[in-house]
Design a protein around this motif. Sequence first.
Motif, PDB file in Angstrom:
ATOM      1  N   LEU A 159       0.853  -1.189   0.000  1.00  0.00           N
ATOM      2  CA  LEU A 159       0.000   0.000   0.000  1.00  0.00           C
ATOM      3  C   LEU A 159       0.886   1.235   0.000  1.00  0.00           C
ATOM      4  CD1 LEU A 159      -2.534  -0.883   2.862  1.00  0.00           C
ATOM      5  CD2 LEU A 159      -2.745  -1.374   0.420  1.00  0.00           C
ATOM      6  N   ASN A 219       0.515   5.945  -0.004  1.00  0.00           N
ATOM      7  CA  ASN A 219      -0.316   7.131   0.182  1.00  0.00           C
ATOM      8  C   ASN A 219       0.201   8.243  -0.727  1.00  0.00           C
ATOM      9  OD1 ASN A 219       2.022   7.988   1.421  1.00  0.00           O
ATOM     10  ND2 ASN A 219       1.195   8.027   3.474  1.00  0.00           N
ATOM     11  N   ARG A 220      -0.329   9.435  -0.578  1.00  0.00           N
ATOM     12  CA  ARG A 220       0.095  10.549  -1.439  1.00  0.00           C
ATOM     13  C   ARG A 220       1.561  10.901  -1.284  1.00  0.00           C
ATOM     14  NH1 ARG A 220      -4.077  15.390  -1.312  1.00  0.00           N
ATOM     15  NH2 ARG A 220      -4.957  14.438   0.527  1.00  0.00           N
ATOM     16  N   ASP A 278      -3.804   4.276   1.539  1.00  0.00           N
ATOM     17  CA  ASP A 278      -5.104   3.987   0.958  1.00  0.00           C
ATOM     18  C   ASP A 278      -5.070   3.515  -0.492  1.00  0.00           C
ATOM     19  OD1 ASP A 278      -4.268   6.367  -0.131  1.00  0.00           O
ATOM     20  OD2 ASP A 278      -6.009   7.529   0.519  1.00  0.00           O
ATOM     21  N   ARG A 279      -3.881   3.297  -1.052  1.00  0.00           N
ATOM     22  CA  ARG A 279      -3.779   2.828  -2.440  1.00  0.00           C
ATOM     23  C   ARG A 279      -3.055   1.502  -2.494  1.00  0.00           C
ATOM     24  NH1 ARG A 279      -1.468   7.844  -4.798  1.00  0.00           N
ATOM     25  NH2 ARG A 279       0.164   6.426  -5.454  1.00  0.00           N
ATOM     26  N   ILE A 297      -0.980  -0.761  -4.537  1.00  0.00           N
ATOM     27  CA  ILE A 297      -0.161  -0.560  -5.739  1.00  0.00           C
ATOM     28  C   ILE A 297       0.585  -1.811  -6.183  1.00  0.00           C
ATOM     29  CG2 ILE A 297       0.095   1.928  -5.486  1.00  0.00           C
ATOM     30  CD1 ILE A 297       2.884   1.336  -4.219  1.00  0.00           C
ATOM     31  N   TRP A 325       1.918   3.630 -10.485  1.00  0.00           N
ATOM     32  CA  TRP A 325       1.470   3.462  -9.101  1.00  0.00           C
ATOM     33  C   TRP A 325      -0.037   3.699  -8.972  1.00  0.00           C
ATOM     34  CZ3 TRP A 325       5.037   4.473  -4.446  1.00  0.00           C
ATOM     35  CH2 TRP A 325       6.317   3.958  -4.697  1.00  0.00           C
ATOM     36  N   ARG A 326      -0.789   3.271 -10.002  1.00  0.00           N
ATOM     37  CA  ARG A 326      -2.248   3.417  -9.924  1.00  0.00           C
ATOM     38  C   ARG A 326      -2.802   2.443  -8.890  1.00  0.00           C
ATOM     39  NH1 ARG A 326      -5.215  -0.578 -12.287  1.00  0.00           N
ATOM     40  NH2 ARG A 326      -4.027  -1.992 -13.614  1.00  0.00           N
ATOM     41  N   ASP A 327      -3.936   2.775  -8.339  1.00  0.00           N
ATOM     42  CA  ASP A 327      -4.596   1.918  -7.353  1.00  0.00           C
ATOM     43  C   ASP A 327      -5.138   0.693  -8.088  1.00  0.00           C
ATOM     44  OD1 ASP A 327      -6.160   0.725  -5.370  1.00  0.00           O
ATOM     45  OD2 ASP A 327      -6.831   2.648  -4.572  1.00  0.00           O
ATOM     46  N   ARG A 354      -7.150  -1.430  -7.225  1.00  0.00           N
ATOM     47  CA  ARG A 354      -8.572  -1.676  -6.980  1.00  0.00           C
ATOM     48  C   ARG A 354      -9.439  -0.957  -8.002  1.00  0.00           C
ATOM     49  NH1 ARG A 354      -9.541   0.491  -1.465  1.00  0.00           N
ATOM     50  NH2 ARG A 354      -8.094   2.017  -2.255  1.00  0.00           N
ATOM     51  N   ASP A 355      -8.863   0.030  -8.713  1.00  0.00           N
ATOM     52  CA  ASP A 355      -9.603   0.755  -9.743  1.00  0.00           C
ATOM     53  C   ASP A 355      -9.679  -0.090 -11.007  1.00  0.00           C
ATOM     54  OD1 ASP A 355      -9.752   2.897  -7.999  1.00  0.00           O
ATOM     55  OD2 ASP A 355      -8.057   3.958  -8.919  1.00  0.00           O
TER      56      ASP A 355
END
Length: 97
Positions: free
Chosen positions: A12, A14-15, A49-50, A52, A89-91, A93-94
């Motif tokens: 995982l 984050n920003r 929250d991502r 990756i 590094w896109r999520d 889950r998308d």
Amino acid sequence: MSQRKTYWVYILTNRSGTLYVGVTNDLERRMAEHAASGDERFTGRYTLDRLIYAEPYPDIRDAIAREKQLKGWRRSKKVSLINAVNPTWRDLRDAPG
């Protein structure tokens, strides 16, 4: 006939690019648990929250061994691993894309 479980080693972020390595048998449930953890746990404190990176394993022992291996790696080596399969590094889950 019993259905085989899949175990996942995941990373995982984050920003700000903080990395967290974990293992689970249910990525969707585990991501919800991380989201609900609030400030008391590492993932909540750093808003990780991502999703990756994720690797499937049929055996929990192999997954745990891989998790330990990744946790022992330097950040630069983890980043190289992520970049090899998810350079933006896109999520994960998308939707694909």
